[in-house]
Design an enzyme around this catalytic site. Sequence first.
Site, PDB file in Angstrom:
ATOM      1  CG  HIS A  30      -2.070   0.911   1.200  1.00  0.00           C
ATOM      2  ND1 HIS A  30      -2.217   1.927   2.109  1.00  0.00           N
ATOM      3  CD2 HIS A  30      -3.114   1.020   0.345  1.00  0.00           C
ATOM      4  CE1 HIS A  30      -3.319   2.616   1.833  1.00  0.00           C
ATOM      5  NE2 HIS A  30      -3.882   2.084   0.782  1.00  0.00           N
TER       6      HIS A  30
ATOM      7  CE  LYS B 247      -1.355   5.211  -0.545  1.00  0.00           C
ATOM      8  NZ  LYS B 247      -1.836   4.098  -1.251  1.00  0.00           N
TER       9      LYS B 247
ATOM     10  CG  ASP C  84      19.030  11.541  -8.315  1.00  0.00           C
ATOM     11  OD1 ASP C  84      19.054  10.457  -8.936  1.00  0.00           O
ATOM     12  OD2 ASP C  84      18.882  12.640  -8.876  1.00  0.00           O
TER      13      ASP C  84
END
Lengths: 239, 239
Positions: A185, A187, A192
């Site tokens: 779940h 996100k 970098d």
Amino acid sequence: MNLVSLGVKLALAWRLVPVLPALVGKMGGCISTFLETETLRSRVAQLERQLAAGGGGGAAAPGGGGSVSVVAAPAGGEVLFFPDPAMPCRNGKGCRRNNCTYAHGDTSLIRLLQWLGAAKQTLDVCVFSITCDELSEALLAAHNRGVRVRIISDNDQMATKGSDIERLKAAGMPVRWDKDAAHMHHKFMVLDSRFAMTGSFNWTRAGVLENQENVVILDAPGIAAKYAEKFESLWAAYA
Amino acid sequence: MNLVSLGVKLALAWRLVPVLPALVGKMGGCISTFLETETLRSRVAQLERQLAAGGGGGAAAPGGGGSVSVVAAPAGGEVLFFPDPAMPCRNGKGCRRNNCTYAHGDTSLIRLLQWLGAAKQTLDVCVFSITCDELSEALLAAHNRGVRVRIISDNDQMATKGSDIERLKAAGMPVRWDKDAAHMHHKFMVLDSRFAMTGSFNWTRAGVLENQENVVILDAPGIAAKYAEKFESLWAAYA
């Protein structure tokens, strides 16, 4: 617009390049030089493409939004909120359509696309659902310019209509996913090894245009390291 | 355990109070004194309640986890990942059950409960779904000790089985929700106008025990102000 006036615009854009760092310095010094430089490079490349295409916006960079919005990040982090009023216009600020209903700059998605466009070396993305073409195209663009892009997603969401995962895989991007009924779940994204992004925002059209969502982007290598460590452990677990 | 041994434990806990700041200083100086003090106060109150209840864990603070884990936050922020291995034991580290299958400290939920327990003045919470009793009880405990707790949630999720929103409303906590089909999908919190928390984590049992989730907690008043501004605008919009 003829080639002469395009030439004038291009010349103006070039003249801005050496001046912008001074302007930016006056804005408080909290802008990442890294991000500015990439935004400028992207704008110059876009103008060159527009010129080569004979003017107009038809050849604007996919998903780039095309704007030179050098946005000052608050010290330590930037927060984006959704929903946006509209999807970004592919012609960017150079759009000359009458009553164009797309967005021409300063939306949260355009800012997020600028961040993706600023990646130089690595982009590690854990995302529950990815159906937003503009975001997928920004990942593909990063992959194509040599950034090591890796994606982890959720097996159930991948199987739903509109998921872009198969398209990203087909383009050669390494993709992995969880193997169980629980949700992957997250996100979050690590850019970098320096910037960490997280929030509620799934990479979907509903996330962009309908729901109340947030993304925080942190210029914080210590926090980025924690997300990177989690990314590596999931990447290994889902091999 | 008899009253004598409980008395010894209580005395030991009290003796730790003046020593901890020095210990903490040696750990790198990046711990919020604010959080430590509240954690200690909570521990002392819990021991006092346990003593009053005649020992054992039956009267442990609801949802508090009961541990004196003064955790060092990385400079600028702390990141929690889920799933946890188990729900927190209501007896905390003082649990004396054989083969207790609950967690006794150092889980992500216990840490999050400690943060909620540290709120002094305000807790503004935007959460898509709230079904985790431990988190709801921590909100109720904050409300009952005089913290101004406000909740914004999603109308669809509130209507689902197990939602704790009605219970929080019934306890006198101000609650608002979106009124449309789009999701109020945020899961962010602003604590005392100073700390901002966001991530993928919904306040559900599946979020705690099953899914891959993250929460970042930032000691960053500038970022907290941006989330607070969003909270106020949603609070007004959903009046």
